[in-house]
Design a protein around this motif. Structure first.
Motif: not given
Length: 635
Positions: A373-386, A404-414
């Motif tokens: 996330r910090k070094l390669y600038n991937l979003d959580p959904i992208g990391i979840s897919k990996i 992988e499941k945690i990285l897809k859970v949202k509260e509203g849009k966040d």
């Protein structure tokens, strides 16, 4: 267990009718009545003055009790404590009753009862009236006769045996989330079960009874009275305890006076292994048996099948293994993930190391997430897919799957994860692992760094302040993102972390002379527990037929995997750190490997330094190691 009868406990005053009657009622989970509470005041005053009651005095009293028993409907049970000395009194009592009566006569000789009465305070019955009661006493042949010259525990055993109440096979103390789920697990496996939870007014009230009411279809009896709970169990009693560590000894001390020789107490909580050894010795010394069993799997595992690590005397384990195996998860061959690991604290030691490996596994995933996330600038959904892709490969694990499941859970849009405070808590088992490693002289760098990472995370306010002083502008990696290389780095770190944990088990097993089979430990960790994974499945065969003298890094299957992935780990770790990413566990596994495969370490310099300032002496490479030397370094 409830036979739907009226139980009348009778005998002369001082025979223990109220005490035993209440215990029977608690055992049955039904109402208890004390006939003394139904006396009119005139009768109480008369007895308090030392004047015996006559038949006329008893008439209205017996009628009130008869009306009470007449209101008991079929399908109910009650217990009544009443003197009922004469046959005509007994017949008067039951004249309105519509259901069966079980008479329980508490008998004792005059001197025994008189001694009890003389010690009783705040009761209107005077000891000098005892003669009149013995004179009136008519003992029927139809009554169960219980000798009251024994201890209360033995009296209750006799009562339970003679009234023919079926006893439960297993007892469980502590109905927190884990306790409730384990109780349901046991009860659904055709095990008759008694459960007990303490009563704390305003905090814990009717926990056991409410639990049983919610699960009426199961064979569970709930108790808020510890004595009744114990009496409900068949001999030898098998009692599982799931309470917080700070009250465990208190619960055990309360149990001890109620238990009999060869009864078995099983601690299923997270206990420090040395305390488990102390508790086992304490109970063994008084003829009881004790097991310390680590369980892993969380709430879901407790309900559906945890991994169980048992320690204590083998014969105690054999006595309860039937039930432990019933509730354990099953491996791919459908064998229970439950194993006996040795005497004393072996079970809790293995569970402790399990948790240490777990700490480091969680930290490795968190560090990989941070890099992506910090070094390669991937979003959580992208990391979840990996992580999802990795979880379909040899890297598969329970912890990777839930991340992988945690990285897809949202509260509203966040992303919900972004709203969680970055202060990781710990219950102590990670710290215990580090402490035990220090005592054993075993390096567990990945686990100790995972524990320290949680400690560092707790310093949130200071970290915020220091970032403003030291943090250079955030940089992104100037190299291409290579998922295959990251996967290899993660693979190497995972293998090394597991080797570190299993090495600690191997060396502890040797020092404590336990019966830990590393292949068997890996097997019971393939299902149910938190660190279950494909790697653990591999270790089942990897660790078979070990040479106890060999380090696990010497195993062919291990070395083959490390050789193909170690360069990726070293490159990944150095690259991440150079860009300001904290990678304590990745670094620790890399450093552990480098240190273990380096034949010449700088420890000779450390020995020289120690000898310089403290005359601690040293050994030489050109002389036998047992010879020691000291040098005057200032010359």
């Amino acid at each position: 267990m409830n036979n739907h009868l009226v139980y009348i406990v009778f005998g002369v005053s001082g025979s223990g009718k109220t005490t035993i009657g209440r215990l029977i009622a608690n055992q049955l989970g039904c109402d208890f009545f004390d006939a003394d509470d139904f006396h009119p005041q005139v009768n109480i005053d008369k007895m308090a003055a030392g004047i015996p009651l006559n038949d006329k005095d008893r008439k209205d009293w017996l009628e009130r009790l008869a009306e009470l028993l007449g209101q008991i409907e079929k399908g109910q049970s009650v217990v009544l404590a009443c003197s009922a000395l004469k046959e005509k009194y007994r017949q008067a009592l039951i004249k309105h009753s519509q259901i069966a009566i079980q008479w329980i006569f508490l008998e004792g000789n005059y001197s025994t009862i008189l001694n009890r009465l003389s010690q009783r305070t705040r009761h209107f019955f005077k000891p000098e009236l005892l003669h009149s009661q013995f004179n009136d006493l008519e003992v029927p042949e139809y009554a169960i006769r219980i000798n009251v010259s024994k201890s209360k525990n033995k009296i209750m055993e006799d009562v339970m045996n003679q009234i023919g109440l079926e006893k439960n096979k297993v007892g469980l103390i502590g109905l927190g989330v884990m306790g409730k789920n384990l109780a349901l697990n046991l009860a659904t496996k055709s095990t008759s079960l008694s459960v007990y939870n303490r009563e704390l007014k305003g905090l814990e009230e009717n926990i056991a009874k409410d639990f049983c009411n919610e699960n009426k279809e199961l064979s569970i009896n709930g108790f808020d009275n510890l004595e009744s709970f114990v009496y409900s169990l068949s001999l030898p009693r098998k009692i599982f305890i799931l309470v917080k560590a700070d009250v465990l000894d208190q619960v055990i001390d309360q149990l001890i006076p109620l238990l009999q020789e060869n009864d078995i107490v099983v601690d299923l909580g997270n206990s420090q292994y040395q305390l488990t050894r102390t508790r086992e010795q304490k109970l063994n010394d008084i003829g009881l048996r004790f097991l310390g069993c680590g369980i892993s799997g969380g709430e879901e595992g407790a309900l559906n099948g945890p991994s169980i690590m048992a320690g204590g005397k083998k014969e105690a384990y054999n006595a309860v293994s039937e039930y432990l195996k019933k509730i354990a998860s099953k491996d791919k061959s459908n064998y229970p993930c439950c194993a006996y690991l040795g005497s004393g604290g072996a079970g809790h030691f293995v569970k402790m190391v399990h948790n240490g490996i777990e700490y480091a596994e969680m930290q490795l995933i968190a560090e990989m997430y941070q890099v992506l996330r910090k070094l390669y600038n991937l979003d959580p959904i992208g990391i979840s897919k990996i992580f999802a892709q990795w979880n379909q490969s040899e890297l598969n694990s329970y912890l990777l799957g839930i991340t992988e499941k945690i990285l897809k859970v949202k509260e509203g849009k966040d992303l919900l994860l972004d709203k969680i405070l970055d202060k990781a808590k710990q219950k102590g088992t990670g710290g215990w692992t580090v402490q035990a490693a220090l005592e054993l002289g075993v390096p567990i760098s990945s686990i100790s760094e995972a524990v320290m990472a949680r400690s560092t995370s707790s310093m949130k306010n200071m970290r915020v302040k220091l970032e403003s002083i030291y943090r250079f502008n955030s940089q992104k990696s100037d190299s291409e993102f290579e998922e295959d290389e990251l996967a290899k780095a993660y693979k190497a770190a995972r293998i090394l972390n597991h080797i570190i944990g299993f090495e600690m088990l191997r060396q502890a097993n040797s020092q404590f002379r336990w019966e830990i089979d590393l292949s068997e430990v890996a097997r019971i960790w393939t299902k149910g527990c938190i660190i279950r994974s494909n790697l653990m499945e591999e270790f089942v065969s990897t660790f078979k037929n070990l040479n106890s003298e060999n380090h696990l890094l010497q195993l062919d299957q291990v070395s083959e995997n490390i050789r193909t992935s170690i360069s990726s780990l070293l490159k990944f770790t150095g690259h991440g750190i150079s860009y300001g990413i904290s990678l304590p566990v990745f670094s620790a596994t890399a450093n552990y490997f480098n240190a273990m495969v380096e034949s010449q370490s700088p420890a000779n310099l450390i020995q020289a330094q120690r000898d310089f300032f403290g005359a601690h002496t040293y050994s030489r490479v050109d002389r036998p190691e047992e010879e020691i030397y000291h040098t005057n370094w200032t010359i």
